[in-house]
Design an enzyme around this catalytic site. Structure first.
Site, PDB file in Angstrom:
ATOM      1  N   ASP A  54       0.963  -1.138   0.034  1.00  0.00           N
ATOM      2  CA  ASP A  54      -0.047   0.247   0.106  1.00  0.00           C
ATOM      3  C   ASP A  54       0.731   1.259  -0.026  1.00  0.00           C
ATOM      4  O   ASP A  54       0.381   2.238   0.363  1.00  0.00           O
ATOM      5  CB  ASP A  54      -1.109  -0.076   1.200  1.00  0.00           C
ATOM      6  CG  ASP A  54      -1.475  -1.233   1.361  1.00  0.00           C
ATOM      7  OD1 ASP A  54      -2.492  -1.438   0.327  1.00  0.00           O
ATOM      8  OD2 ASP A  54      -1.462  -1.854   2.356  1.00  0.00           O
ATOM      9  N   GLY A  55       2.072   1.234  -0.574  1.00  0.00           N
ATOM     10  CA  GLY A  55       3.131   2.235  -0.571  1.00  0.00           C
ATOM     11  C   GLY A  55       4.379   1.994  -0.374  1.00  0.00           C
ATOM     12  O   GLY A  55       4.779   0.765   0.161  1.00  0.00           O
TER      13      GLY A  55
ATOM     14  N   SER B  80       2.423   6.624   1.067  1.00  0.00           N
ATOM     15  CA  SER B  80       1.580   5.945   1.949  1.00  0.00           C
ATOM     16  C   SER B  80       0.224   5.984   1.336  1.00  0.00           C
ATOM     17  O   SER B  80      -0.293   7.140   1.525  1.00  0.00           O
ATOM     18  CB  SER B  80       1.862   6.284   3.351  1.00  0.00           C
ATOM     19  OG  SER B  80       0.862   5.491   3.969  1.00  0.00           O
ATOM     20  N   ARG B  81      -0.381   4.919   0.819  1.00  0.00           N
ATOM     21  CA  ARG B  81      -1.518   5.148   0.185  1.00  0.00           C
ATOM     22  C   ARG B  81      -2.993   5.342   1.193  1.00  0.00           C
ATOM     23  O   ARG B  81      -3.868   5.641   0.900  1.00  0.00           O
ATOM     24  CB  ARG B  81      -1.894   4.064  -0.890  1.00  0.00           C
ATOM     25  CG  ARG B  81      -0.952   4.389  -2.045  1.00  0.00           C
ATOM     26  CD  ARG B  81      -1.428   3.402  -3.068  1.00  0.00           C
ATOM     27  NE  ARG B  81      -0.174   3.729  -4.163  1.00  0.00           N
ATOM     28  CZ  ARG B  81       0.758   2.728  -4.119  1.00  0.00           C
ATOM     29  NH1 ARG B  81       0.715   1.669  -3.373  1.00  0.00           N
ATOM     30  NH2 ARG B  81       1.822   2.944  -5.072  1.00  0.00           N
ATOM     31  N   VAL B  82      -2.706   4.516   2.128  1.00  0.00           N
ATOM     32  CA  VAL B  82      -3.791   4.651   3.193  1.00  0.00           C
ATOM     33  C   VAL B  82      -3.554   5.286   4.684  1.00  0.00           C
ATOM     34  O   VAL B  82      -4.360   5.583   5.258  1.00  0.00           O
ATOM     35  CB  VAL B  82      -4.295   3.084   3.292  1.00  0.00           C
ATOM     36  CG1 VAL B  82      -4.833   2.610   2.266  1.00  0.00           C
ATOM     37  CG2 VAL B  82      -3.261   2.250   3.782  1.00  0.00           C
TER      38      VAL B  82
END
Ligand code: ATP
Ligand code: MG
Length: 525
Positions: A339-340, A364-366
């Site tokens: 997720d990143g 960092s996607r979340v």
């Protein structure tokens, strides 16, 4: 290791003899060939994928190829003890590892057996190392921060509990250091940690254990070690064993942080195993299912909802690149699964910027939804300011005739970078992080020379420890709410007081060459 004619004819003869009979050899087989940690076995027709099989002299193997009439297995112990013709028995069990709180503080092998000198592990519970990952219905969105204590990461690339964040960079760029710092920072935060080491030198692991002990982190950590001297099957198994230990805690509603150091070596071990098992090689000689190797591992990181215990596993896989090449096979695979990613650059590392996080491509996607509000509020423009700095910096190399705003951006950026430098084993808590970020945001740092950023950082952290404003701020951070305007103004004033004190102590503010006298006079008012 070619098969000899006699052996083949023996097998055929046996099969003719048994032709039509219902019971074929299902529970017992014979070794046809053995070598390089891989055995081909006749019989064992009922063996399961991943099943533990038992060779003579208590050597274990794991079934990995199921073919008609024969199976391929990897040997997880000493393969020199096994000869052709040896009898092999089924165990009826998939490879398992002990799990539970008794694992804490221990260093275990890829099979979960203790390899430190603290005696046997008294667990009652075992779990198979291969398991289908938590399904979508059991999951919950990431909404709690996983604090690493590293200012750069918590501010610009925040990680949430249940997230998978890749740490990627060339060799010797501080990858392990970030993971170890993150583990150390979990002290007192009710997060258990698993550090899986794959293909590393035993001396490196000894150092890691020692550092974790020194910082009191072994109390809540377990280390799964399949070192460089171990066979490829053990290196292959280690991360699955690690995540199985973590899952037990997650199912009990606890939060776990797991580090895989590193998955490049894991892929190499799997390639070696696959080639020996005569599976067809694909790109870069890795077998076709190397993506699945890592995806099924990383999918097991999750944040589950209350019905399923409400725990989480946050995964920090590490990948080593060659000369910064992130478009190689394994790096692209793992980048697409996570997720990143946190990119570490050897240029930055060598120029003294440590941790050597290259903010540009790092994402960092979340995690930002889970970031502590006060930190989020203060770090809003940080990434942008740094991006501007790096862009202008490359331009500035060509000409010296820069306008005032460009100069100011460069001066500001250089100070941010100096402020973000952080030593190993010195985590910064969220309160101090938000205050340091406020110092950047309010541009108070512009009155100080770059060299005094480190002492400024320490001043800020100690000043607010005994200050009334700080108490208020502390509550804010603990309750995870943003500062209001008045508090920001108050905290800024306090920071400016530190600046005034320091400019008096160190030297004249003019040395910073941006900022005006009349503005300086307004400081702290
Ligand atoms: P490898 O590729 O060998 O696994 P790595 O990328 O994991 O290396 P580390 O072992 O974490 O890198 O760090 C390399 C060296 O840099 C170590 O000696 C470590 O002590 C030092 N180092 C790492 N981070 C920092 C830091 N923030 N400040 C100072 N020194 C650091
Ligand atoms: Mg390392």
């Amino acid at each position: 290791m070619a098969l000899n004619i006699k052996e083949i004819s023996e097998v055929i003869e046996k099969q003719i003899k048994n032709y039509g009979k219902k019971v074929v050899q299902a529970e017992q087989g014979t070794v046809a060939t053995v070598g390089d940690g891989v055995a081909l076995i006749y019989g064992l027709d009922k063996a399961m994928m991943g099943e533990l099989i038992i060779f003579p002299q208590n050597v274990y193997g794991m079934v990995l190829n199921l073919e008609e009439g024969a199976i391929g297995a990897v040997i997880v112990g000493d393969d020199t003890l096994i000869k052709e013709g040896d009898i092999v028995k089924r165990s009826g069990k998939i490879v398992e590892t002990p799990v539970g709180n008794e694992m804490l503080g221990r260093v275990v092998s890829a099979l979960g057996n203790p390899i430190d000198d603290h005696g046997p592990i008294k667990t009652k519970k075992h779990k198979p190392v291969e398991k289908i990952a938590t399904g979508v219905m059991a999951r919950k969105s990431v909404d709690q921060p996983l604090e690493t204590g590293i200012l750069t990461i918590d501010s610009a690339i925040p990680i949430g509990k249940g997230q998978r964040e890749l740490i990627i960079g060339d060799r010797q760029t501080g990858k392990t250091a970030i993971a170890i710092d993150a583990i150390i920072n979990q002290k007192g935060k009710k997060v258990k940690c698993v550090y899986v080491s794959i293909g590393q030198k035993d001396s490196t692991i000894a150092q890691v254990v020692e550092k974790l002990k020194k910082h009191g982190a072994m109390d809540y950590t377990v280390i799964v070690n399949a070192g460089a001297s171990q066979s490829a099957p053990l290196q292959y198994l280690a991360p699955y064993t690690g995540v199985t230990i973590a899952e037990e805690w997650m199912e009990n509603g606890e939060d776990v942080l797991i580090v895989y150091d590193d998955l490049s070596k894991h892929a190499v071990a799997y390639r070696e195993m696959s080639l020996l098992l005569k599976r067809p090689p694909g790109r870069e000689a890795y077998p076709g299912d190397v993506f699945y190797l890592h995806s099924r591992l990383l999918e097991r990181a999750a944040r589950v909802n209350e019905k399923f215990g409400g725990g989480s596993i946050t995964a920090l896989p590490i990948i080593e690149t060659q000369a910064g090449d992130i478009s190689a096979y394994i790096p692209t695979n793992v980048i697409s699964i996570t997720d990143g990613q946190i990119f570490l650059s050897s240029d930055l590392f060598n120029s003294g910027v440590r941790p050597a996080v290259n903010i540009g491509p790092s994402v960092s996607r979340v995690g930002s939804t889970a970031q502590i509000k006060a930190v989020k509020q203060m770090s809003g423009t940080l990434k942008l300011e740094l991006a501007q700095y790096y862009e202008l910096e490359s331009f500035a190399k060509f000409g010296s005739d820069l306008d005032e705003t460009t100069k100011a951006t460069l001066e500001h950026g250089a100070r941010i970078i100096a402020l973000l430098k952080q030593r190993q084993y010195s985590p910064i808590n969220q309160i101090n992080q938000s205050l340091l970020l406020l110092a950047i945001k309010s541009h108070a740092i512009k009155w100080l020379p770059i060299e005094s950023m480190e002492s400024f950082k320490n001043e800020v952290m100690t000043h607010f420890e005994k200050n009334a404003t700080a108490k208020l701020i502390k509550i804010k951070v603990e309750k995870a709410i943003a500062y209001d305007e008045k508090e920001v103004a108050e905290a800024t004033k306090e920071i400016e007081k530190i600046v005034i004190k320091m400019t008096k102590n160190i030297h004249d503010y003019k040395a910073t060459n941006y900022g005006k006298q009349e503005d300086f006079n307004k400081l702290g008012k």
